[in-house]
Design a protein around this motif. Structure first.
Motif, PDB file in Angstrom:
ATOM      1  N   VAL A 149       5.120   7.816  -5.071  1.00 54.10           N
ATOM      2  CA  VAL A 149       5.890   8.244  -6.254  1.00 54.10           C
ATOM      3  C   VAL A 149       6.954   7.289  -6.652  1.00 54.10           C
ATOM      4  N   GLY A 150       7.534   6.902  -5.624  1.00 53.43           N
ATOM      5  CA  GLY A 150       8.775   5.803  -6.145  1.00 53.43           C
ATOM      6  C   GLY A 150       8.302   4.519  -6.512  1.00 53.43           C
ATOM      7  N   VAL A 151       7.109   4.117  -6.141  1.00 53.84           N
ATOM      8  CA  VAL A 151       6.598   2.873  -6.641  1.00 53.84           C
ATOM      9  C   VAL A 151       5.900   3.157  -7.955  1.00 53.84           C
ATOM     10  N   LEU A 152       5.212   4.356  -8.171  1.00 55.43           N
ATOM     11  CA  LEU A 152       4.508   4.902  -9.340  1.00 55.43           C
ATOM     12  C   LEU A 152       5.895   4.741 -10.493  1.00 55.43           C
ATOM     13  N   GLY A 153       6.715   5.692 -10.052  1.00 56.87           N
ATOM     14  CA  GLY A 153       7.710   6.009 -10.836  1.00 56.87           C
ATOM     15  C   GLY A 153       8.717   4.624 -11.427  1.00 56.87           C
ATOM     16  N   GLY A 154       8.690   3.747 -10.539  1.00 53.59           N
ATOM     17  CA  GLY A 154       9.256   2.678 -10.763  1.00 53.59           C
ATOM     18  C   GLY A 154       8.794   1.820 -11.891  1.00 53.59           C
ATOM     19  N   VAL A 178       0.189  -7.174  -8.480  1.00 52.57           N
ATOM     20  CA  VAL A 178       1.595  -7.254  -8.105  1.00 52.57           C
ATOM     21  C   VAL A 178       2.040  -5.833  -7.277  1.00 52.57           C
ATOM     22  N   PHE A 179       1.607  -4.946  -7.907  1.00 51.07           N
ATOM     23  CA  PHE A 179       1.989  -3.444  -7.703  1.00 51.07           C
ATOM     24  C   PHE A 179       1.102  -2.876  -6.451  1.00 51.07           C
ATOM     25  N   GLY A 180      -0.175  -3.186  -6.321  1.00 53.84           N
ATOM     26  CA  GLY A 180      -1.147  -2.776  -5.581  1.00 53.84           C
ATOM     27  C   GLY A 180      -0.655  -3.165  -4.061  1.00 53.84           C
ATOM     28  N   PRO A 181      -0.201  -4.044  -3.543  1.00 51.18           N
ATOM     29  CA  PRO A 181       0.240  -4.298  -2.117  1.00 51.18           C
ATOM     30  C   PRO A 181       1.178  -3.291  -1.679  1.00 51.18           C
ATOM     31  N   ALA A 182       2.192  -3.219  -2.690  1.00 52.68           N
ATOM     32  CA  ALA A 182       3.337  -2.072  -2.323  1.00 52.68           C
ATOM     33  C   ALA A 182       2.854  -0.674  -2.223  1.00 52.68           C
ATOM     34  N   LEU A 183       2.078  -0.401  -3.121  1.00 55.06           N
ATOM     35  CA  LEU A 183       1.419   1.021  -3.128  1.00 55.06           C
ATOM     36  C   LEU A 183       0.634   1.248  -2.171  1.00 55.06           C
ATOM     37  N   ARG A 184      -0.163   0.229  -1.787  1.00 54.05           N
ATOM     38  CA  ARG A 184      -1.459   0.459  -0.630  1.00 54.05           C
ATOM     39  C   ARG A 184      -0.186   0.709   0.607  1.00 54.05           C
ATOM     40  N   ALA A 185       0.708  -0.043   0.853  1.00 54.70           N
ATOM     41  CA  ALA A 185       1.768  -0.259   2.016  1.00 54.70           C
ATOM     42  C   ALA A 185       2.045   1.177   2.206  1.00 54.70           C
TER      43      ALA A 185
END
Length: 194
Positions: A149-154, A178-185
């Motif tokens: 949620v932090g990644v999506l909210g950001g 760009v955001f996929g790797p952080a969200l997958r992690a």
């Protein structure tokens, strides 16, 4: 007067708008968790079944009444089906697919309204986080969902509500890249050892 008939409403085309207005006031006053479908129905003077008819769910009512479609309810339902490996891309698609179709001016104005932002935070921290945690399962599901949620909210904040030029300029495919790797992690983090 309370409409006791179920199904499609007759002769009152402004019912949807009346429900949305009542919901907007209650969500702003009480936040997402403090607002019930029954309370909205009572404030609008309608049967609670009409909320399902017009908005599908409390989540749909929240999104549409505040014009804050941070995640399309049907797209979120789809994202939370299927394998965990593809969850990050499905969640990103559910956000970008809706917002990139056209961000209403009200969404960008939301950052100037404390009550609306509180309701949005409540939704992200409550409904969205809980549904992702439920999908993930396991002892660390809540922590992983919180990070997701932090990644999506950001992403929502920096691309749509208060855009940062470099993030706003990304294509939907680039957002996923760009955001996929952080969200997958964060979604697939390994449990920490004590």
């Amino acid at each position: 007067m309370l409409n006791k008939t179920r199904g499609r409403p007759r002769g009152n085309p402004d019912t949807r708008a009346r429900i949305a207005a009542a919901a907007r006031d209650l969500f702003r006053e009480h936040g997402y968790p403090g607002t019930t479908v029954r309370a909205v129905a009572a404030a609008a003077g309608v049967d609670p079944a009409l909320i399902s008819y017009h908005f599908g769910s409390k989540q749909g009512l929240f999104s549409q009444s505040l014009n804050l479609l941070c995640v399309d309810p049907s797209a979120l339902d789809q994202a939370l089906r299927g394998d965990q490996a593809g969850l990050a891309d499905r969640l990103l698609d559910s956000v970008t697919g809706l917002w990139d179709a056209g961000v209403p001016a009200e969404n960008r104005m939301a950052v100037q309204d404390d009550e609306t932002m509180r309701a949005l935070r409540d939704y992200l921290d409550g409904e969205l986080r809980l549904r992702i945690a439920e999908f993930l399962g396991g002892p660390d599901a809540t922590e992983r969902a919180t990070a997701a949620v932090g990644v999506l909210g950001g992403l929502i904040f920096t691309r749509y509500l208060n855009p940062i030029r470099s993030i706003d300029a990304l294509s939907p495919a680039d957002v996923r890249r760009v955001f996929g790797p952080a969200l997958r992690a964060v979604l697939h983090a390994r449990p920490r050892r004590p």
